[in-house]
Design a protein around this motif. Sequence first.
Motif, PDB file in Angstrom:
ATOM      1  N   PHE A 126       0.925  -1.147  -0.070  1.00 59.03           N
ATOM      2  CA  PHE A 126       0.073   0.025  -0.200  1.00 59.03           C
ATOM      3  C   PHE A 126       0.983   1.262   0.005  1.00 59.03           C
ATOM      4  CE2 PHE A 126      -1.756   3.432   2.287  1.00 59.03           C
ATOM      5  CZ  PHE A 126      -3.134   3.633   1.735  1.00 59.03           C
ATOM      6  N   LEU A 127       1.697   1.214   1.182  1.00 55.99           N
ATOM      7  CA  LEU A 127       2.623   2.349   0.948  1.00 55.99           C
ATOM      8  C   LEU A 127       3.504   2.833  -0.222  1.00 55.99           C
ATOM      9  CD1 LEU A 127       4.004   1.931   4.636  1.00 55.99           C
ATOM     10  CD2 LEU A 127       2.452   3.650   3.952  1.00 55.99           C
ATOM     11  N   LEU A 128       4.015   1.589  -0.879  1.00 52.82           N
ATOM     12  CA  LEU A 128       4.432   1.889  -2.077  1.00 52.82           C
ATOM     13  C   LEU A 128       3.717   2.281  -3.415  1.00 52.82           C
ATOM     14  CD1 LEU A 128       7.051  -1.071  -1.853  1.00 52.82           C
ATOM     15  CD2 LEU A 128       7.974   1.167  -1.924  1.00 52.82           C
ATOM     16  N   ALA A 129       2.681   1.759  -3.255  1.00 52.70           N
ATOM     17  CA  ALA A 129       1.672   2.279  -4.475  1.00 52.70           C
ATOM     18  C   ALA A 129       1.333   3.710  -4.071  1.00 52.70           C
ATOM     19  CB  ALA A 129       0.462   1.450  -4.575  1.00 52.70           C
ATOM     20  N   GLU A 130       0.933   4.139  -2.851  1.00 53.57           N
ATOM     21  CA  GLU A 130       0.584   5.388  -2.450  1.00 53.57           C
ATOM     22  C   GLU A 130       1.584   6.489  -2.908  1.00 53.57           C
ATOM     23  OE1 GLU A 130       0.310   9.087  -0.159  1.00 53.57           O
ATOM     24  OE2 GLU A 130       1.707   7.495   0.278  1.00 53.57           O
TER      25      GLU A 130
END
Length: 539
Positions: A126-130
């Motif tokens: 999630f963090l890498l996509a965000e």
Amino acid sequence: MAKPIVVIGFLGTQLDAGLGTGRWEKWRPTVALGQHDDRVITRLELLVTPHPKHAALAQRVKDDLATVSHDTQVNLVELPIHDPWDFGEVYGALYDWARSYAFDTAREQYWAHITTGTHVAQICLFLLAESRHLPGVLAQTSPPKRWGAGDAGQITLIDLDLSRYDAIAQRFSAAQQDAVSYLKSGIATRNARFNALIDEIERVAVHSTAPILLVGPTGAGKSFLARRMVEVKKARNQVSGPFVEVNCATLHGDGAMSTLFGHKKGAFTGAAADRAGLLKSAHEGVLFLDEIGELGLDEQAMLLKAVEEKRFYPLGSDREVESSFQLIAGTHRDLRREVAAGRFREDLFARINLWTYDLPGLAERREDIEPNIDHLLALHARAHRVVRFHPEARRDYLRFAQSDAAPWCGNFRDLSASITRLATLAEGGRISQELVAAEVARLRWLWQRDTPADAPQADGLALVEQLLGAEKSAALDLFDRLQLAAVLPVCAASRTLSDAGRQLFAASREQRKAVNDADRLRKYLMKFGLGWEQIRRAL
């Protein structure tokens, strides 16, 4: 034509498991990705942790995917993750892999499959996509209500690019505008430079924990702004500790060390008990050091260590204490000149100079005087009674307040005091022209004492000799020497060439169609071979 789909996801060591033909009787999320006829997966980057059982399961999943989707290429990617519940380890491995991966967003679309893997792995995806290190959308898969009817379940795509969602973007924009308004106390300021500065300060307050340096004259609102910044951070749950404020100009000798860093009992005469110190008190909060330029070099050295390493020695102690705080510093001095003069440590200045904001004084924001008057009257109404200007009185006051005849030496403190006097003396809640005339006379008297041009002539003559040298100074006509002696103290007390020019040419500038005070003063100084930067360096 839709771009080919590339899925990035972890092997589900539980959800994807299964032996023999019985494995086809259960829903396996990774295998099910290849069972959607309307969404053909071109490539699957299947992330696997280094374990023999996981490697065997990954190979089985790869083979099964080849059975249900001949067009899907499966790459088994072993990541160096030994503890899948260690956030730092998982995020670091994923980040390094994403940085080295050849994403081609022009030709392919990317899904981050967040159904499988540990909760830590899902959060990291999630963090890498965000953050767009993984330039795609999140894919959440779910099983069918009844397995066995050829239903592969559902795929829900979640795009974290908030710019695509107007309603969400408006919510964020409204929150940002509310924070900016709070920093300005709700005052509808008109000065473009000041408004742009506050906009950036709001973003930095929300997104950074690095030191912040507020520069500006006395009364420009440095401490007020620092307190407001902390409230904005608290509203976003970004700071849990206290706001600790101290004016460094009040600290001297052992008292300065003790106040800031604390002391052990007996560290010096009068140290009857241990003292924690303000840096320790600011743990998990914000420390505001106003007039940081007044600190001694020893205190500066200890402060640098405390800011960089989050630990320091209290006075008289051989044991370090720890304190994690954000530093906001304020000063009316030009710390660049203080560094050059050896009065401020260059390494400390470099450390606190990441975010530096030069707050303009009231005389540089004359268009903001009117909304600030309205704000001050509103505050008076809440605390005491409603007071209004008579229209002609308001015109008279603004004409003076916004003119060059009003230097506003004390900045907003002067304005606040002035409006308080007018509101207190207003009969029947109306500020008359007579009151305004008396207040203008009072302000002229107040500032006359602070006018640099009224400084003793000997000081000006000393500046002339310092800048020109004794020989050149003696060669000047007395008229030129005395005139220059009156001009240089004004330059010494002014922050900019334009500010000095406005004071020196306050009367004659009103008679000119084209006004360029800075150019007039620059040409005058050049007659004596002097430049503005040369004067500022010497003074």
